[in-house]
Scaffold this motif. Structure first.
Motif, PDB file in Angstrom:
ATOM      1  N   VAL A  56       0.832  -1.204   0.000  1.00  0.00           N
ATOM      2  CA  VAL A  56       0.000   0.000   0.000  1.00  0.00           C
ATOM      3  C   VAL A  56       0.865   1.253   0.000  1.00  0.00           C
ATOM      4  O   VAL A  56       0.616   2.210  -0.743  1.00  0.00           O
ATOM      5  N   GLU A  57       1.904   1.262   0.825  1.00  0.00           N
ATOM      6  CA  GLU A  57       2.773   2.422   0.881  1.00  0.00           C
ATOM      7  C   GLU A  57       3.504   2.637  -0.444  1.00  0.00           C
ATOM      8  O   GLU A  57       3.708   3.782  -0.881  1.00  0.00           O
ATOM      9  N   ALA A  58       3.894   1.537  -1.101  1.00  0.00           N
ATOM     10  CA  ALA A  58       4.620   1.656  -2.365  1.00  0.00           C
ATOM     11  C   ALA A  58       3.714   2.181  -3.474  1.00  0.00           C
ATOM     12  O   ALA A  58       4.102   3.074  -4.235  1.00  0.00           O
ATOM     13  N   ILE A  59       2.508   1.646  -3.578  1.00  0.00           N
ATOM     14  CA  ILE A  59       1.604   2.039  -4.668  1.00  0.00           C
ATOM     15  C   ILE A  59       1.143   3.477  -4.508  1.00  0.00           C
ATOM     16  O   ILE A  59       1.075   4.237  -5.482  1.00  0.00           O
ATOM     17  N   PHE A  60       0.835   3.876  -3.270  1.00  0.00           N
ATOM     18  CA  PHE A  60       0.307   5.222  -3.054  1.00  0.00           C
ATOM     19  C   PHE A  60       1.381   6.221  -2.628  1.00  0.00           C
ATOM     20  O   PHE A  60       1.063   7.347  -2.246  1.00  0.00           O
ATOM     21  N   ALA A  61       2.651   5.796  -2.699  1.00  0.00           N
ATOM     22  CA  ALA A  61       3.779   6.679  -2.359  1.00  0.00           C
ATOM     23  C   ALA A  61       3.602   7.298  -0.981  1.00  0.00           C
ATOM     24  O   ALA A  61       3.752   8.510  -0.790  1.00  0.00           O
ATOM     25  N   ILE A  62       3.273   6.470  -0.008  1.00  0.00           N
ATOM     26  CA  ILE A  62       3.075   6.930   1.364  1.00  0.00           C
ATOM     27  C   ILE A  62       4.411   6.868   2.102  1.00  0.00           C
ATOM     28  O   ILE A  62       5.024   5.806   2.202  1.00  0.00           O
ATOM     29  N   PRO A  63       4.893   7.982   2.612  1.00  0.00           N
ATOM     30  CA  PRO A  63       6.186   7.982   3.308  1.00  0.00           C
ATOM     31  C   PRO A  63       6.056   7.430   4.720  1.00  0.00           C
ATOM     32  O   PRO A  63       6.189   8.146   5.708  1.00  0.00           O
ATOM     33  N   GLY A  64       5.780   6.136   4.819  1.00  0.00           N
ATOM     34  CA  GLY A  64       5.491   5.525   6.102  1.00  0.00           C
ATOM     35  C   GLY A  64       6.635   4.721   6.683  1.00  0.00           C
ATOM     36  O   GLY A  64       7.777   4.757   6.210  1.00  0.00           O
ATOM     37  N   PHE A  65       6.284   3.958   7.711  1.00  0.00           N
ATOM     38  CA  PHE A  65       7.272   3.221   8.499  1.00  0.00           C
ATOM     39  C   PHE A  65       7.942   2.121   7.683  1.00  0.00           C
ATOM     40  O   PHE A  65       9.162   1.958   7.732  1.00  0.00           O
ATOM     41  N   ALA A  66       7.134   1.347   6.950  1.00  0.00           N
ATOM     42  CA  ALA A  66       7.695   0.243   6.170  1.00  0.00           C
ATOM     43  C   ALA A  66       8.625   0.754   5.085  1.00  0.00           C
ATOM     44  O   ALA A  66       9.663   0.144   4.800  1.00  0.00           O
ATOM     45  N   THR A  67       8.283   1.867   4.467  1.00  0.00           N
ATOM     46  CA  THR A  67       9.138   2.445   3.431  1.00  0.00           C
ATOM     47  C   THR A  67      10.498   2.829   4.007  1.00  0.00           C
ATOM     48  O   THR A  67      11.546   2.562   3.408  1.00  0.00           O
ATOM     49  N   ALA A  68      10.494   3.460   5.173  1.00  0.00           N
ATOM     50  CA  ALA A  68      11.753   3.841   5.817  1.00  0.00           C
ATOM     51  C   ALA A  68      12.579   2.608   6.183  1.00  0.00           C
ATOM     52  O   ALA A  68      13.811   2.611   6.064  1.00  0.00           O
ATOM     53  N   LEU A  69      11.902   1.546   6.611  1.00  0.00           N
ATOM     54  CA  LEU A  69      12.606   0.323   6.986  1.00  0.00           C
ATOM     55  C   LEU A  69      13.264  -0.326   5.774  1.00  0.00           C
ATOM     56  O   LEU A  69      14.425  -0.751   5.835  1.00  0.00           O
ATOM     57  N   VAL A  70      12.546  -0.398   4.663  1.00  0.00           N
ATOM     58  CA  VAL A  70      13.114  -0.980   3.443  1.00  0.00           C
ATOM     59  C   VAL A  70      14.279  -0.137   2.935  1.00  0.00           C
ATOM     60  O   VAL A  70      15.311  -0.679   2.508  1.00  0.00           O
ATOM     61  N   ASP A  71      14.139   1.180   2.993  1.00  0.00           N
ATOM     62  CA  ASP A  71      15.245   2.048   2.584  1.00  0.00           C
ATOM     63  C   ASP A  71      16.480   1.804   3.454  1.00  0.00           C
ATOM     64  O   ASP A  71      17.610   1.797   2.955  1.00  0.00           O
ATOM     65  N   GLY A  72      16.258   1.603   4.748  1.00  0.00           N
ATOM     66  CA  GLY A  72      17.371   1.330   5.645  1.00  0.00           C
ATOM     67  C   GLY A  72      18.056   0.011   5.333  1.00  0.00           C
ATOM     68  O   GLY A  72      19.289  -0.092   5.376  1.00  0.00           O
ATOM     69  N   VAL A  73      17.264  -1.010   4.988  1.00  0.00           N
ATOM     70  CA  VAL A  73      17.841  -2.317   4.642  1.00  0.00           C
ATOM     71  C   VAL A  73      18.649  -2.214   3.353  1.00  0.00           C
ATOM     72  O   VAL A  73      19.753  -2.755   3.244  1.00  0.00           O
ATOM     73  N   GLU A  74      18.101  -1.520   2.357  1.00  0.00           N
ATOM     74  CA  GLU A  74      18.801  -1.394   1.078  1.00  0.00           C
ATOM     75  C   GLU A  74      20.134  -0.670   1.237  1.00  0.00           C
ATOM     76  O   GLU A  74      21.118  -0.998   0.572  1.00  0.00           O
ATOM     77  N   ALA A  75      20.176   0.324   2.130  1.00  0.00           N
ATOM     78  CA  ALA A  75      21.404   1.092   2.341  1.00  0.00           C
ATOM     79  C   ALA A  75      22.320   0.448   3.376  1.00  0.00           C
ATOM     80  O   ALA A  75      23.403   0.984   3.651  1.00  0.00           O
ATOM     81  N   ARG A  76      21.889  -0.674   3.959  1.00  0.00           N
ATOM     82  CA  ARG A  76      22.631  -1.339   5.045  1.00  0.00           C
ATOM     83  C   ARG A  76      22.886  -0.363   6.194  1.00  0.00           C
ATOM     84  O   ARG A  76      23.941  -0.394   6.828  1.00  0.00           O
ATOM     85  N   ASP A  77      21.904   0.516   6.420  1.00  0.00           N
ATOM     86  CA  ASP A  77      21.995   1.476   7.522  1.00  0.00           C
ATOM     87  C   ASP A  77      21.518   0.767   8.788  1.00  0.00           C
ATOM     88  O   ASP A  77      20.362   0.883   9.204  1.00  0.00           O
ATOM     89  N   VAL A  78      22.427   0.014   9.406  1.00  0.00           N
ATOM     90  CA  VAL A  78      22.078  -0.877  10.508  1.00  0.00           C
ATOM     91  C   VAL A  78      21.400  -0.154  11.678  1.00  0.00           C
ATOM     92  O   VAL A  78      20.400  -0.637  12.204  1.00  0.00           O
ATOM     93  N   PRO A  79      21.895   1.001  12.142  1.00  0.00           N
ATOM     94  CA  PRO A  79      21.199   1.670  13.253  1.00  0.00           C
ATOM     95  C   PRO A  79      19.745   2.016  12.937  1.00  0.00           C
ATOM     96  O   PRO A  79      18.875   1.908  13.800  1.00  0.00           O
ATOM     97  N   VAL A  80      19.473   2.410  11.699  1.00  0.00           N
ATOM     98  CA  VAL A  80      18.098   2.732  11.311  1.00  0.00           C
ATOM     99  C   VAL A  80      17.243   1.473  11.333  1.00  0.00           C
ATOM    100  O   VAL A  80      16.125   1.474  11.864  1.00  0.00           O
TER     101      VAL A  80
END
Length: 312
Positions: A254-278
């Motif tokens: 839902v967040e991906a389709i509607f471009a919602i800047p939510g919690f799951a989006t931030a978590l996936v971005d953190g995983v992709e960047a290997r930003d471990v603290p995030v």
């Protein structure tokens, strides 16, 4: 009630301790790290090694865990390896949209699911019961992304009635932004919750004390409100807790389709960047929220039906 609450709270603390270890271990197993992914093309291997030392990525896992846990216990979730900003700020910025979406969905789903569950339970195996069950099961069987794409295509692109994304929009100025995301989340959650309320209603109606109350001439309305509904609410409240966990975590589709800047989006971005603290901070916040939601659900169920075998 008080002793049960204390026991349940102590169990939640133990679960949180175990989850903190699990979160750290799983994030440590991610391949690569922020230094390698972000700077490999611009820095030499020696410079990357020096950067890893500067970021503390070369420390032993146990030492890094103790350091991270010590900061967490003081309320410090750490600093992003990519942006350099506090993880708590990322949590605050991302959780707002997901929380609004969660509360809006629950505000629509809960009253309707409870009403449908009671209607189905009081008409067990009747036409109404079978019809509502068939419709809700059909809705829950359709993947969320299919519903989202169809709704966007019809109501946004073709008819132009509703906004397709949250990009460049203000939720306060345009509450219509919530309609399509809530509609996507509606089908699965209303099906699961209504079926649990139905099951609780059927079980309560078949109980011996309800049969005895009927023999004594207790009015149907009083019977449902004072005796059936509290017992029927137990599985519904527990299912509601699980539903809240899922929604609070953010439905990624839902967040991906509607471009919602939510919690799951931030978590996936953190995983992709290997930003471990995030990743660690966001996951830990989710874990704490899930524990608190389930703790509240158990206490409510115990209050409604203190002798329920389900909670023992």
């Amino acid at each position: 009630m008080r002793s049960y609450a204390v026991q349940r709270a102590l169990l939640a603390v133990a679960q949180l301790a175990g989850l903190s270890v699990l979160v750290f271990v799983l994030t440590s197993l991610l391949p690569g790290d922020a230094a390698e992914l972000r700077f490999t093309e611009t820095l030499t291997p020696t410079q990357v090694a020096a950067l890893r030392t500067e970021l503390g990525l070369d420390q032993p896992p146990v030492e890094r865990f103790v350091h991270w846990l010590g900061h967490v216990l003081t309320g410090d979730l750490g600093t992003s390896l990519i942006s350099g900003g506090p993880v708590a700020g990322i949590v605050r910025n991302s959780i707002g949209a997901t929380l609004v979406l969660t509360l809006a969905t629950l505000a629509v789903v809960v009253p309707l699911a409870v009403a449908l569950g009671i209607v189905m339970g009081t008409r067990e195996n009747g036409r109404v019961d079978r019809a509502i069950t068939s419709i809700t099961l059909a809705l829950s069987a359709i993947p969320d992304f299919v519903i989202a794409v169809v709704l966007v295509a019809v109501f946004s692109l073709k008819l132009g009635w509703l906004p397709a994304t949250w990009i460049g929009s203000n939720l306060l100025a345009s509450p219509a932004l919530l309609i399509l995301p809530v509609a996507v989340l509606f089908g699965r959650t209303v099906c699961l919750l209504s079926r649990q309320v139905r099951a609780g209603t059927v079980a309560a109606l078949h109980a011996e004390y309800i049969t005895q109350a009927r023999r004594l001439g207790v009015p149907r309305r009083q019977l449902l409100l004072r005796h059936v509904l509290p017992n029927a609410a137990v599985p519904g409240v527990q299912e509601l807790a699980r539903t809240g966990d899922t929604l609070l975590g953010g439905v990624l589709v839902v967040e991906a389709i509607f471009a919602i800047p939510g919690f799951a989006t931030a978590l996936v971005d953190g995983v992709e960047a290997r930003d471990v603290p995030v990743v660690q901070g966001l996951t830990l916040v989710l874990a704490v929220a899930a524990l608190l939601i389930n703790l509240a659900a158990d206490l409510v169920c115990n209050r409604l039906v203190p002798r329920s075998e389900l909670l023992r």
